[in-house]
Design an enzyme around this catalytic site. Structure first.
Site, mmCIF file in Angstrom:
data_model
loop_
_atom_site.group_PDB
_atom_site.id
_atom_site.type_symbol
_atom_site.label_atom_id
_atom_site.label_comp_id
_atom_site.label_asym_id
_atom_site.label_seq_id
_atom_site.Cartn_x
_atom_site.Cartn_y
_atom_site.Cartn_z
ATOM 1 N N ARG A 64 0.823 -1.220 0.000
ATOM 2 C CA ARG A 64 0.000 0.000 0.000
ATOM 3 C C ARG A 64 0.855 1.268 0.000
ATOM 4 O O ARG A 64 0.529 2.248 -0.657
ATOM 5 C CB ARG A 64 -0.918 -0.023 1.230
ATOM 6 C CG ARG A 64 -1.706 1.247 1.421
ATOM 7 C CD ARG A 64 -2.578 1.170 2.642
ATOM 8 N NE ARG A 64 -3.923 0.719 2.330
ATOM 9 C CZ ARG A 64 -4.901 1.515 1.861
ATOM 10 N NH1 ARG A 64 -4.664 2.777 1.637
ATOM 11 N NH2 ARG A 64 -6.086 1.039 1.627
ATOM 12 N N ARG A 90 -10.533 5.274 -1.708
ATOM 13 C CA ARG A 90 -9.323 4.754 -1.062
ATOM 14 C C ARG A 90 -8.879 5.708 0.029
ATOM 15 O O ARG A 90 -8.928 6.932 -0.160
ATOM 16 C CB ARG A 90 -8.167 4.630 -2.059
ATOM 17 C CG ARG A 90 -8.416 3.662 -3.165
ATOM 18 C CD ARG A 90 -8.196 2.233 -2.736
ATOM 19 N NE ARG A 90 -8.669 1.338 -3.779
ATOM 20 C CZ ARG A 90 -9.000 0.074 -3.587
ATOM 21 N NH1 ARG A 90 -8.923 -0.461 -2.389
ATOM 22 N NH2 ARG A 90 -9.421 -0.659 -4.581
ATOM 23 N N ILE A 91 -8.435 5.116 1.111
ATOM 24 C CA ILE A 91 -7.853 5.929 2.175
ATOM 25 C C ILE A 91 -6.404 6.215 1.779
ATOM 26 O O ILE A 91 -5.679 5.295 1.384
ATOM 27 C CB ILE A 91 -7.928 5.164 3.515
ATOM 28 C CG1 ILE A 91 -9.388 5.010 3.910
ATOM 29 C CG2 ILE A 91 -7.138 5.880 4.591
ATOM 30 C CD1 ILE A 91 -9.634 3.961 4.950
ATOM 31 N N ASN A 106 -12.744 16.768 0.087
ATOM 32 C CA ASN A 106 -13.496 15.507 -0.038
ATOM 33 C C ASN A 106 -14.992 15.797 0.006
ATOM 34 O O ASN A 106 -15.431 16.733 0.677
ATOM 35 C CB ASN A 106 -13.118 14.576 1.121
ATOM 36 C CG ASN A 106 -13.824 13.229 1.036
ATOM 37 O OD1 ASN A 106 -13.947 12.647 -0.046
ATOM 38 N ND2 ASN A 106 -14.304 12.730 2.164
ATOM 39 N N THR A 107 -15.745 14.989 -0.728
ATOM 40 C CA THR A 107 -17.200 15.068 -0.616
ATOM 41 C C THR A 107 -17.680 13.753 -0.038
ATOM 42 O O THR A 107 -17.109 12.689 -0.294
ATOM 43 C CB THR A 107 -17.881 15.303 -1.983
ATOM 44 O OG1 THR A 107 -17.862 14.090 -2.719
ATOM 45 C CG2 THR A 107 -17.204 16.393 -2.765
ATOM 46 N N HIS A 108 -18.748 13.841 0.745
ATOM 47 C CA HIS A 108 -19.238 12.621 1.402
ATOM 48 C C HIS A 108 -20.772 12.656 1.459
ATOM 49 O O HIS A 108 -21.354 13.703 1.765
ATOM 50 C CB HIS A 108 -18.648 12.524 2.810
ATOM 51 C CG HIS A 108 -19.026 11.251 3.502
ATOM 52 N ND1 HIS A 108 -18.504 10.028 3.126
ATOM 53 C CD2 HIS A 108 -19.910 11.002 4.493
ATOM 54 C CE1 HIS A 108 -19.052 9.077 3.880
ATOM 55 N NE2 HIS A 108 -19.901 9.645 4.715
ATOM 56 N N ALA A 141 -6.022 13.125 7.938
ATOM 57 C CA ALA A 141 -5.563 11.740 7.818
ATOM 58 C C ALA A 141 -6.598 10.705 8.261
ATOM 59 O O ALA A 141 -6.371 9.500 8.137
ATOM 60 C CB ALA A 141 -4.258 11.556 8.585
ATOM 61 N N GLY A 142 -7.752 11.148 8.774
ATOM 62 C CA GLY A 142 -8.773 10.198 9.203
ATOM 63 C C GLY A 142 -9.670 9.765 8.053
ATOM 64 O O GLY A 142 -9.438 10.099 6.894
ATOM 65 N N ASP A 144 -12.913 10.357 6.329
ATOM 66 C CA ASP A 144 -13.953 11.381 6.186
ATOM 67 C C ASP A 144 -13.969 12.352 7.371
ATOM 68 O O ASP A 144 -15.033 12.759 7.853
ATOM 69 C CB ASP A 144 -15.338 10.730 5.988
ATOM 70 C CG ASP A 144 -15.406 9.922 4.697
ATOM 71 O OD1 ASP A 144 -14.914 10.401 3.676
ATOM 72 O OD2 ASP A 144 -15.953 8.805 4.723
HETATM 73 C C1 GAR Z 1 -20.511 10.444 -3.909
HETATM 74 O O1 GAR Z 1 -21.769 10.402 -3.287
HETATM 75 C C2 GAR Z 1 -19.427 10.678 -2.883
HETATM 76 O O2 GAR Z 1 -19.809 11.506 -1.833
HETATM 77 C C3 GAR Z 1 -19.176 9.294 -2.383
HETATM 78 O O3 GAR Z 1 -19.163 8.518 -3.554
HETATM 79 C C4 GAR Z 1 -20.110 9.079 -4.459
HETATM 80 C C5 GAR Z 1 -19.448 9.179 -5.810
HETATM 81 O O4 GAR Z 1 -20.395 9.455 -6.818
HETATM 82 N N1 GAR Z 1 -17.952 9.229 -1.627
HETATM 83 C C6 GAR Z 1 -17.828 8.563 -0.488
HETATM 84 O O5 GAR Z 1 -18.685 7.831 -0.035
HETATM 85 C C7 GAR Z 1 -16.495 8.753 0.210
HETATM 86 N N2 GAR Z 1 -16.561 8.310 1.560
HETATM 87 P P1 GAR Z 1 -19.931 9.847 -8.268
HETATM 88 O O6 GAR Z 1 -18.821 8.859 -8.663
HETATM 89 O O7 GAR Z 1 -21.158 9.666 -9.108
HETATM 90 O O8 GAR Z 1 -19.440 11.251 -8.240
#
Ligand code: GAR
Length: 187
Positions: A64, A90-91, A106-108, A141-142, A144
């Site tokens: 990794r 990936r982390i 990051n988006t979550h 580094a965590g 999300d």
């Molecule tokens: C999004 O909802 C994003 O927030 C999530 O994956 C999806 C990607 O959608 N990410 C996570 O869950 C990270 N922890 P996309 O490929 O259609 O943009």
């Protein structure tokens, strides 16, 4: 402002950024789109838009830390001001975070700090929350974790399936990501 966007899957959030840039609504340059797997559809979206792509295939590295170092080196080679994890599943290591400290967005698909991880929508549904949503934040580094920039709530409908809820969240998330990037450019 130059950004590198990292994806693992469909890349619909990436598409929203591409569309906003092409429409002249978001004055930034997408220097490259990178993925951890060759079959990430987001790569095709980038290629269709004439954006450089790269893949650092996680599965082909037995170690990794070697994968992580290669990812860090490749992303850095595009000299981004901001790196966007847009469905990048990936982390990354502390050294990646250190290299792009305060510049890794990051988006979550949940209202962090609730329901971090790879299954934010599924976990929120399993808990039975009535309201969930999405978060855009600076990643540390965590998993999300890191300073929250923007959040928006989405109500959960009775009996809603994970895919349906996730799509409704992503409709909000795409807008939130574009708006956040626009604010970062302005500031
Ligand atoms: C999004 O909802 C994003 O927030 C999530 O994956 C999806 C990607 O959608 N990410 C996570 O869950 C990270 N922890 P996309 O490929 O259609 O943009």
């Amino acid at each position: 402002m130059r950004i590198v966007v990292l994806v693992s899957g469909s890349g619909s959030n990436l598409q929203a950024v591409i569309d906003a840039v092409q429409a002249g609504d978001l004055p930034l340059e997408i220097a490259a789109v990178g993925a951890d797997r060759v079959d990430a559809y987001g790569l095709e979206r980038a290629e269709a838009a004439g954006i450089s792509t790269f893949v650092v295939p996680f599965r082909e590295y037995s170690d990794r830390s070697v994968w992580d170092a290669e990812l860090t080196r490749t992303v850095a080679s595009y000299e981004p001001d901001v790196v966007v994890s847009s469905g990048f599943m990936r982390i990354v290591s502390a050294s990646f975070i250190e290299t792009f400290h305060g510049r890794y967005l990051n988006t979550h698909p949940a209202l962090l700090p609730a329901f971090p991880g790879a299954h934010g929508v599924r976990d929120a549904l399993a808990y039975g929350v009535k309201v969930t949503g999405c978060t855009v934040h600076w990643a540390d580094a965590g998993v999300d974790t890191g300073p929250i920039i923007a959040q928006e709530a989405v109500e959960v409908r009775d009996g809603e399936a994970e895919a349906e809820l996730h799509e409704r969240i992503k409709q909000v998330e795409r807008r939130l990501l574009v708006r956040t990037l626009s604010e970062i450019v302005q500031n």
